[in-house]
Every structure is written in C-alpha cells, then in structure tokens.
Design a protein around this motif. Structure first.
Motif, short mmCIF file in Angstrom:
data_model
loop_
_atom_site.label_atom_id
_atom_site.label_comp_id
_atom_site.label_asym_id
_atom_site.label_seq_id
_atom_site.Cartn_x
_atom_site.Cartn_y
_atom_site.Cartn_z
N PHE A 150 4.25 12.31 5.80
CA PHE A 150 5.59 12.11 5.36
C PHE A 150 5.59 11.24 4.15
N GLY A 151 4.13 10.93 3.37
CA GLY A 151 4.16 10.31 2.31
C GLY A 151 4.25 10.91 0.99
N LEU A 152 3.66 10.56 0.05
CA LEU A 152 3.47 10.87 -1.55
C LEU A 152 3.04 12.38 -1.64
N ASN A 153 3.63 13.12 -2.36
CA ASN A 153 3.06 14.17 -2.99
C ASN A 153 2.12 14.20 -3.98
N ALA A 154 1.47 15.07 -4.38
CA ALA A 154 0.30 14.69 -5.26
C ALA A 154 0.81 14.22 -6.80
N GLN A 155 1.81 14.44 -7.27
CA GLN A 155 2.25 13.88 -8.65
C GLN A 155 2.49 12.72 -8.46
N GLU A 156 3.24 12.31 -7.19
CA GLU A 156 3.60 10.92 -7.04
C GLU A 156 2.38 9.95 -6.60
N GLN A 157 1.25 10.69 -5.89
CA GLN A 157 0.11 10.04 -5.54
C GLN A 157 -0.41 9.33 -6.84
N ASN A 158 -0.52 10.35 -7.90
CA ASN A 158 -1.25 10.25 -9.08
C ASN A 158 -0.45 9.10 -10.01
N ALA A 159 0.71 9.09 -10.02
CA ALA A 159 1.65 7.98 -10.49
C ALA A 159 1.29 6.79 -9.80
N TRP A 160 1.27 6.71 -8.63
CA TRP A 160 0.88 5.50 -8.16
C TRP A 160 -0.49 4.93 -8.61
N PHE A 161 -1.37 5.95 -8.52
CA PHE A 161 -3.02 5.52 -8.72
C PHE A 161 -3.21 4.75 -10.11
N TYR A 162 -2.47 5.54 -11.20
CA TYR A 162 -2.73 5.36 -12.32
C TYR A 162 -1.94 4.32 -13.07
N TYR A 163 -0.56 4.33 -12.55
CA TYR A 163 0.18 3.32 -13.39
C TYR A 163 1.06 2.41 -12.29
N ALA A 164 0.79 2.48 -11.14
CA ALA A 164 1.48 1.72 -10.38
C ALA A 164 0.53 0.67 -9.38
N GLY A 165 -0.47 0.45 -9.77
CA GLY A 165 -1.49 -0.27 -8.99
C GLY A 165 -2.12 0.41 -7.86
N GLY A 166 -2.21 1.64 -7.65
CA GLY A 166 -3.11 2.32 -6.62
C GLY A 166 -4.56 2.26 -6.63
N ILE A 167 -4.93 2.39 -7.88
CA ILE A 167 -6.50 2.23 -8.02
C ILE A 167 -6.90 0.96 -7.73
N GLU A 168 -6.34 -0.17 -8.02
CA GLU A 168 -6.53 -1.41 -7.68
C GLU A 168 -6.44 -1.58 -6.23
N THR A 169 -5.27 -1.20 -5.69
CA THR A 169 -4.98 -1.18 -4.24
C THR A 169 -6.21 -0.63 -3.49
N ALA A 170 -6.76 0.53 -3.89
CA ALA A 170 -7.92 1.22 -3.30
C ALA A 170 -9.11 0.33 -3.68
N ASP A 171 -9.43 -0.20 -4.87
CA ASP A 171 -10.45 -0.91 -4.99
C ASP A 171 -10.71 -2.00 -4.01
N LYS A 172 -9.62 -2.57 -3.80
CA LYS A 172 -9.77 -3.83 -2.65
C LYS A 172 -10.30 -3.38 -1.41
N ILE A 173 -10.24 -2.07 -0.87
CA ILE A 173 -11.05 -1.48 0.26
C ILE A 173 -12.48 -1.07 -0.13
N TYR A 174 -12.76 -0.51 -1.23
CA TYR A 174 -14.08 0.07 -1.70
C TYR A 174 -14.89 -1.02 -2.08
N ASN A 175 -14.38 -2.09 -2.81
CA ASN A 175 -15.20 -3.44 -2.94
C ASN A 175 -15.87 -3.95 -2.03
N GLN A 176 -15.33 -3.90 -0.65
CA GLN A 176 -15.67 -4.30 0.37
C GLN A 176 -17.20 -3.86 0.78
N PHE A 177 -17.30 -2.48 0.32
CA PHE A 177 -18.57 -1.95 0.46
C PHE A 177 -19.39 -1.77 -0.82
N GLY A 178 -19.27 -2.65 -1.62
CA GLY A 178 -19.98 -2.80 -2.92
C GLY A 178 -19.62 -1.53 -3.79
N MET A 179 -18.26 -0.94 -3.66
CA MET A 179 -17.91 0.29 -4.40
C MET A 179 -16.67 0.14 -5.28
#
Lengths: 365, 365
Positions: B116-145
């Motif tokens: 019941f979360g975001l559709n694809a267009q909303e996900q991409n808006a979040w990733f690229y222009y609302a901090g989503g990639i930075e939020t994900a990187d906090k997780i991936y950076n833990q694994f050196g990625m």
C-alpha cells in the motif's frame, strides 16, 4: 531532399538501435565536435536546468569530444525559433514541446499530448517499446531531424479561472488562453481561445483581458504568479494528461556522430526524461499546498458531467484534426490504438491499486 | 571500517552530484578499468536484457576505459550471492532487488516496495528529488556500497490462486509463496507463507504443495508458465505497488572512477530505470489478454472489503518491522512522510485524470 534525408534518417535509426552493443574506438580519434543547443525555455526554470545538466553530461561523458553549448530562449534565437535554427543547421539540437511546431505540421501536436489521451508512464511505454519514437520520427524526419522524448511535465492542472465552471454553458463567451488541441476543443463550446506569449499572461489575466489560462502545474504555476490574478484552480488537466518535451537533432549532425556519441545522447535523453518528470512529481504537492494555504487559491474539480461532455467532444475534434492529412491520420491512429491497450492495463494495475490505497483503512504517516 | 567507508561514501556522493558540470580530461589518461557485474536474474528475461544493454552502454560511452562484463545468475555466483560478491570486491557492481537482502538488513526491504506504499512514478520522485537515494545509501553504505535505482517492474499482479478469495477468512490455512513484507502481512491472517526459489514454484503449484504464488505481472508471469497450474489471477498487487531493482556498487571501485565515468553510470542507471519500466508497461496488456483469452485464466479483483482489512493490517505490520532498529525506523518514516504528500498530489492529478478518462463518453479507438 526531404525524402533523401528521411531514408537516410531511417537507416541511422537502425544503426542507433544497435549502437549500445558496439564498443567504439576511443572518441579521440574522431575529432572534436561542438554543438549549439537552442532551447524554447528560460534558463532558471526546471526545464532550463535539466537541459543544462543534459548538455554537461554529454560533454563530460564524451570527454569533451562532443561538447554542447546551451542557448536558452532569447539568447541565440527566440523561444519558438529554435526549430528553424536546427532545421537550417544553425544549431545542431533543440529542446521544446512538439505542439510549439503546430504551424509547421498538423500531425506534430499529437506527439506532445492529447486531450483524454495517455499519461506520462503510458506515453513512455509507447515511445520506447510500442513504436512511438518511430512514429514521431516520421514527422521530424520531414524537417531533416531526429526526435527524442526528453522530459515530461506529468499530468497538468486544468487551469486558472476567474469564473466558476459548473456546467458546460459556463464556457460560453469565456476568454481563455489554452494552446494546442485542448483549445480547439474548448472553442466548440463557445470559448474565445486566446494565444499569448508567456510574458503577457499574468498582466492579461490581471487586467481582465482574459478570464483564465492554463499553464503547467503547481510547481511551475506558483513561480509564475498566476494566483495573484485568478481565484479558482481547476483539475484535472484533461487537455494535457502529460506533456512531452522534444529533443530534436539535425540529421546531418546526428549522422556525423560516432556510435558511442549517439548512445550517450540517446541514454542521456532517456535519463533526462526520467529525472524531469520525477522533479515535477516531487515538487507539485508542496507548491499546491502553498497555493491553497498561503495564497488562498480555491482548488476545484471540474464536475464529472462537464468532463464527460468535453471528453465526447474531444474525440470528435481530434478525429477531425487527424483527418486533414495522411501523416496526421496515421499518427493519431497509432496513439489511439496504443491507448486502448494501455487503458486496459492501467485500469487493472495502477488504477485498481489507487482505488485500493484510497479505501478507508488507517495507515501510518 | 564500515563507518569510515560511510563517511568516504558521503563525500563521494557530493562529488558525484557536481560531476555533471565538470568536463573531464579524456578518459584515456586515467587507465582502463574492467568491472565484473553480477546479476540476480537470468540472461534471457527483461531484467537480464536491460542489464546487458546498460553494461554495453557504459563500455561504449567510456570508449572501453570502463568496460563492464555481466555475469547473469549462476554464471559467476548464485542468484542471491551477488550482494556478498560486491561487498567483498569479487565483483564491482550488482543488480538485484533490495528485499533479496532482507537477511542482511531489516531496513533494506522498504527500499524495494511497501504494501500500500508508493507507485513507480512516486518512488522515482522520492529517489531523485526527495532524498530517497540518500536514505537508501545509509543502508547500502553499511555494506561498503552505493545504491542506484536501476529498474522498476511497475505495479505487480496480486498473484495466482487455486482457491477463490471472497473474504479475509479465505486466507486461513492457505499455503502461499509471497516473499517480503506482503508475506509478513498475510501470515497474520493465517497464511502459511512459503519461500521457494523460482525454479520450484511451478512444480510446487502443480503438485498442490502450495495453493498459490505471486510473481511479477502478466508479461513475466506468462513466460514463467504459471497459468498451467493456477486458475485465478488476482489484482491489484497491493503487496508490491511497484518494485525497484537495485544497482549496487562497491564503494572502493566507485571512488576509483573519474567524474565522467561516475556520471555515465549515474545517468545510465536512470535511463535503464526509465526503459525497463516502459518495457513492462508496454508488454503487460498483450500478455494479460493472451492469459485470459488463450489460456483461459480467470481474472479476479480482490474484494474491497478484503483489501481494506489487509490495508489496515499492513500498516500495523510495517510499523512493527520498522520499530526493530533505528535505521529501519528512519527509512520507514521517510517513506511514509513522502507517501502522504505524494498521495495528495497523485489524487489531484493522475488519479482525478484516470477517473475523468473512465467516464462513459465515446472516444475513438
């Protein structure tokens, strides 16, 4: 001449499709190229910034072997003169919106947006995987150019009004700025459709010279200041369910590129398409809330009965416009054929999900 | 070590953001790099083909200075071993889906999809222009990625069933394959949630070892042959409103790139994101029609009362999962905060337009 370029263009398109599987020799051996890119938009807005980023990307990715210098609207030629500049070879590439070139091609406006047509996700499915780019290229090749979708506004707002729209009769005698096919539809309901350059829209609205105007959506409209001169903000944007920005490239310049330079432009344009749409989607809600809460704009939905009457009329008007020449007819038929299948899938997927998400259950946030 | 890489990663992300404005010296002077890219998916499907095209693009655009060799699932390591391979530096990059790494991070599944979360267009808006990639990187950076969104399935189908779902009680005792948070939600209604590798799904369904399974959507599901062993095909995919594919890159390898190489990967991944989603959207309707008309699949919508009960439970289950650690909590809160604003805009734009387009007026096509 036009026909030779068309055939040449078709061969190039095939080569470009294969380009991404070929590893080119380093670009250094090919000689440096400098492209002039002429835009229909100002430097400061979302569209101008995305074009700058695209040009910088192409320049950086090719190590300067293909460098792009952007001239925003008015810097080299006027906002609507870049199509001519690219056709003549004064510039190698341009960014605009397909319906800006309606005076040159009756078919081309269908590529931009269609009243009650495809949304952005459906447009992109059509362009990249259902023959849309090839359909558009049949039009652009006539002018010695290649087309790429290079951005999208997403669903636009219905527009700004100083009168309420409660019934279809309320359109009678309204002086309204709406370019493109949407304006053609409104004319049949007695609207006096006015075409105005962007710079005159706000003052015309303030003076009462027009009763309303459509523009883009909250993020773009707020900066434009339209809330200062109009009270009602209507949705949805039936006239532009989503509007495509066109990247157009002079075919001689395109043919002179290496395979890898073509791939950089092709994928760079697809990335710009994704990023621009995402930025509009990310910014529109905050702008709409500011318009409502700070600027006291009255948000209104067009009544369903009005939308249903406009929808029926839109189909008739579009069919009439499409009947004027063979290319318009084939372009329109390609879009409505895809529209039928796209609607069926959207209703089963995004549409049904949107309804499920809107059920009354409580959810965090 | 992990913390040092995180800080280094954050600095790199800043540099990458600035990369597209810098014209690099030709890549030749930097020395050639060969990357191994390990995928969770097979070579033949839509996902495998898009990864091949991405790798060919990066190789071509950099003139071979950064060449990428793709190993599809099982070619170098197993389908779910590529995350470890990139963390250890055996491979430099991988493609998978964030919820495949749920065993390593409780937070990471939120990046893939949310019931019941975001559709694809909303996900991409979040990733690229609302901090989503930075939020994900906090997780991936833990694994050196470093993380990039690198594809999207769009809205998935609800799944294949050999029993009708008329009330919430029909889930009781059902043996169903559904990975991720959707499965966690169904468990609370008495579903016996089964996890199976892709290769065993069809045979388990045919033997009655499971009563049903979700997979992706019509285009992918038809090739997988699920219609041979299940009668009912439910929609909408409330459990995966849209599912993100993750491009993950070893930070040491990322740091060793030139600015222009980073820009090629960054924009190349955004282009792949656009193209993959577009391909699914373009192909799903024809596949769904073939499933219904040729393979006699019974298309069913989950009843609204069932969806409403699942929706309420989903919010509770997600909040419980998010409460397990600080990173899960901040990730979940970032998504639900954006979700609130995105829903408001989507309802006013795409949602209202979809309803207008569905009014009973006659339209060509």
């Amino acid at each position: 001449m036009k026909r030779r370029e068309f055939i040449k263009g078709a061969a190039v398109a095939g080569a470009a499709a294969a380009a991404s599987t070929v590893i080119s020799a380093p670009a250094l051996s090919q000689g440096r190229k400098e492209w002039i890119v002429a835009s229909s938009f100002g430097k400061a807005g979302i569209l101008g910034r995305h074009l700058d980023a695209f040009a910088d990307f192409v320049t950086a990715a090719t190590g300067g072997e293909l460098s792009m210098k952007v001239f925003h609207a008015g810097e080299l030629v006027g906002a609507f003169e870049n199509f001519d500049a690219v056709e003549s070879g004064t510039a190698q590439m341009g960014l605009g919106a397909p319906y800006y070139w309606a005076g040159k091609s009756n078919a081309i406006s269908f590529i931009a947006a269609m009243p009650f047509g495809l949304n952005a996700q459906e447009q992109n499915a059509w362009f990249y995987y259902a023959g849309g780019i090839e359909t558009a290229d049949k039009i652009y090749n006539q002018f010695g150019m290649k087309f790429f979708p290079m951005g999208n506004t997403g669903n636009q707002m219905g527009g700004w009004y100083n009168r309420e729209i409660n019934t279809i009769e309320d359109f009678q005698g309204l002086k309204f700025r709406m370019p493109g096919h949407g304006g053609e539809v409104l004319k049949t309901f007695g609207v006096n459709v006015v075409l105005l350059p962007g710079g005159e829209v706000l003052s015309s609205l303030a003076s009462g010279a027009i009763d309303g105007t459509e523009w883009i959506g909250p993020a773009a409209d707020m900066g434009f200041g339209l809330y200062k001169a109009a009270k009602y903000y209507y949705f949805p944007g039936w006239h532009e369910p989503a509007t495509v920005l066109d990247g157009f490239i002079n075919l001689d310049a395109w043919n002179a590129l290496t395979d890898s330079q073509r791939a950089v432009i092709e994928r760079g344009a697809a990335a710009t398409n994704m990023l621009m749409l995402s930025e509009f989607q990310a910014r529109n809600d905050a702008a709409l809330q500011a318009l409502i809460n700070e600027h006291k704009v009255d948000l209104r939905k067009y009544p369903d009965a009005v939308l249903n009457q406009i929808g029926a009329r839109a189909g008739e008007v579009l069919q009439d416009i499409a009947s004027r020449d063979a290319l318009s007819k084939s372009t329109f038929e390609a879009i409505v054929k895809f529209r039928r299948t796209a609607l069926r899938w959207t209703n089963t997927s995004e549409g049904a999900f949107a309804k499920a998400r809107a059920l009354p259950f409580k959810f965090p946030g």
